[in-house]
Design a protein around this motif. Structure first.
Motif, PDB file in Angstrom:
ATOM      1  N   LEU A   1      -1.634  -2.092  10.237  1.00 36.31           N
ATOM      2  CA  LEU A   1      -0.582  -1.445   9.461  1.00 36.31           C
ATOM      3  C   LEU A   1      -1.228  -0.528   8.424  1.00 36.31           C
ATOM      4  O   LEU A   1      -2.325  -0.806   7.946  1.00 36.31           O
ATOM      5  CB  LEU A   1       0.267  -2.501   8.757  1.00 36.31           C
ATOM      6  N   ILE A   2      -0.517   0.561   8.090  1.00 40.58           N
ATOM      7  CA  ILE A   2      -0.983   1.519   7.086  1.00 40.58           C
ATOM      8  C   ILE A   2       0.042   1.598   5.964  1.00 40.58           C
ATOM      9  O   ILE A   2       1.239   1.740   6.221  1.00 40.58           O
ATOM     10  CB  ILE A   2      -1.178   2.921   7.699  1.00 40.58           C
ATOM     11  N   LEU A   3      -0.430   1.506   4.712  1.00 37.77           N
ATOM     12  CA  LEU A   3       0.385   1.770   3.527  1.00 37.77           C
ATOM     13  C   LEU A   3      -0.083   3.113   2.981  1.00 37.77           C
ATOM     14  O   LEU A   3      -1.269   3.266   2.675  1.00 37.77           O
ATOM     15  CB  LEU A   3       0.167   0.699   2.460  1.00 37.77           C
ATOM     16  N   MET A   4       0.831   4.085   2.867  1.00 39.90           N
ATOM     17  CA  MET A   4       0.373   5.426   2.548  1.00 39.90           C
ATOM     18  C   MET A   4       1.261   6.130   1.529  1.00 39.90           C
ATOM     19  O   MET A   4       2.479   6.194   1.694  1.00 39.90           O
ATOM     20  CB  MET A   4       0.318   6.243   3.834  1.00 39.90           C
ATOM     21  N   ASP A   5       0.599   6.659   0.506  1.00 38.84           N
ATOM     22  CA  ASP A   5       1.263   7.508  -0.466  1.00 38.84           C
ATOM     23  C   ASP A   5       1.678   8.800   0.249  1.00 38.84           C
ATOM     24  O   ASP A   5       1.058   9.208   1.237  1.00 38.84           O
ATOM     25  CB  ASP A   5       0.292   7.821  -1.608  1.00 38.84           C
TER      26      ASP A   5
ATOM     27  N   LYS B   1      -4.482 -10.136   9.551  1.00 42.70           N
ATOM     28  CA  LYS B   1      -4.126  -8.733   9.827  1.00 42.70           C
ATOM     29  C   LYS B   1      -4.943  -7.811   8.926  1.00 42.70           C
ATOM     30  O   LYS B   1      -5.299  -8.151   7.801  1.00 42.70           O
ATOM     31  CB  LYS B   1      -2.638  -8.483   9.607  1.00 42.70           C
ATOM     32  N   LYS B   2      -5.206  -6.601   9.448  1.00 39.00           N
ATOM     33  CA  LYS B   2      -6.019  -5.636   8.714  1.00 39.00           C
ATOM     34  C   LYS B   2      -5.170  -4.422   8.352  1.00 39.00           C
ATOM     35  O   LYS B   2      -4.549  -3.802   9.219  1.00 39.00           O
ATOM     36  CB  LYS B   2      -7.223  -5.197   9.550  1.00 39.00           C
ATOM     37  N   LEU B   3      -5.173  -4.089   7.057  1.00 43.82           N
ATOM     38  CA  LEU B   3      -4.369  -3.007   6.526  1.00 43.82           C
ATOM     39  C   LEU B   3      -5.261  -1.857   6.060  1.00 43.82           C
ATOM     40  O   LEU B   3      -6.402  -2.075   5.661  1.00 43.82           O
ATOM     41  CB  LEU B   3      -3.554  -3.492   5.321  1.00 43.82           C
ATOM     42  N   LEU B   4      -4.685  -0.655   6.064  1.00 41.73           N
ATOM     43  CA  LEU B   4      -5.337   0.494   5.444  1.00 41.73           C
ATOM     44  C   LEU B   4      -4.417   0.988   4.337  1.00 41.73           C
ATOM     45  O   LEU B   4      -3.246   1.280   4.581  1.00 41.73           O
ATOM     46  CB  LEU B   4      -5.581   1.616   6.457  1.00 41.73           C
TER      47      LEU B   4
ATOM     48  N   ILE C   1       3.950   2.312   6.360  1.00 45.87           N
ATOM     49  CA  ILE C   1       4.855   2.149   5.229  1.00 45.87           C
ATOM     50  C   ILE C   1       4.521   3.242   4.218  1.00 45.87           C
ATOM     51  O   ILE C   1       3.388   3.307   3.729  1.00 45.87           O
ATOM     52  CB  ILE C   1       4.712   0.768   4.563  1.00 45.87           C
ATOM     53  N   ALA C   2       5.485   4.097   3.937  1.00 45.59           N
ATOM     54  CA  ALA C   2       5.315   5.102   2.890  1.00 45.59           C
ATOM     55  C   ALA C   2       5.508   4.406   1.547  1.00 45.59           C
ATOM     56  O   ALA C   2       6.450   3.636   1.374  1.00 45.59           O
ATOM     57  CB  ALA C   2       6.333   6.219   3.062  1.00 45.59           C
TER      58      ALA C   2
END
Length: 142
Positions: free
Chosen positions: A58-62, A11-14, A92-93
């Motif tokens: 999927l994105i992990l974001m501040d 899987k590729k995340l940002l 995901i925040a």
């Protein structure tokens, strides 16, 4: 104590965070995981460009960033500004903001999960796996 090895199966995340230390820690974390691809962005505007140009799982974001914060970036992604095919990417925040107002705003924008900094690898992996596998994680805000 045995160290756990995590695997995201290609899987590729940002990762989107303006803090270079957080980006470095997540880079170290994801580099240690098997079959985990990721890119890094320092603000929401850069993230929108990357999402529009590259497929992510999927994105992990501040939430608090200059240029375009996490709230505005999530709103833009959900409204199709990064391409209609990307509107439903799990987000995901990641934040140090414990407030109920932040959680409520995340929900209203379609953010899927809310994790507090500092991030624990096991919790992070579990949340990612649940969102990618459509299972409801224990701490999910939805």
């Amino acid at each position: 104590m045995e160290k756990r090895t995590f695997d995201l199966g290609g899987k590729k995340l940002l990762v989107v965070d303006d803090d270079p230390v957080v980006r470095l820690l997540l880079k170290i974390t994801f580099t240690s995981w098997r079959n985990t691809l990721f890119d890094l962005a320092a603000d929401g505007a850069a993230a929108l460009k990357r999402v529009a140009a590259t497929g992510y799982d999927l994105i992990l974001m501040d939430l608090q960033m200059p240029v375009l914060d996490g709230f505005e970036t999530a709103r833009a992604i959900r409204s199709g500004q990064a391409g209609f095919v990307n509107q439903k990417i799990p987000i995901i925040a990641i934040s140090a903001d414990l407030s109920e107002a932040a959680r409520t705003k995340c929900l209203s924008l379609g953010i899927d999960e809310f994790l507090l900094k500092p991030l624990d690898s096991g919790t992070l992996h579990g949340s990612i796996q649940c969102l990618l596998g459509n299972q409801l994680p224990p701490g999910r805000i939805g």
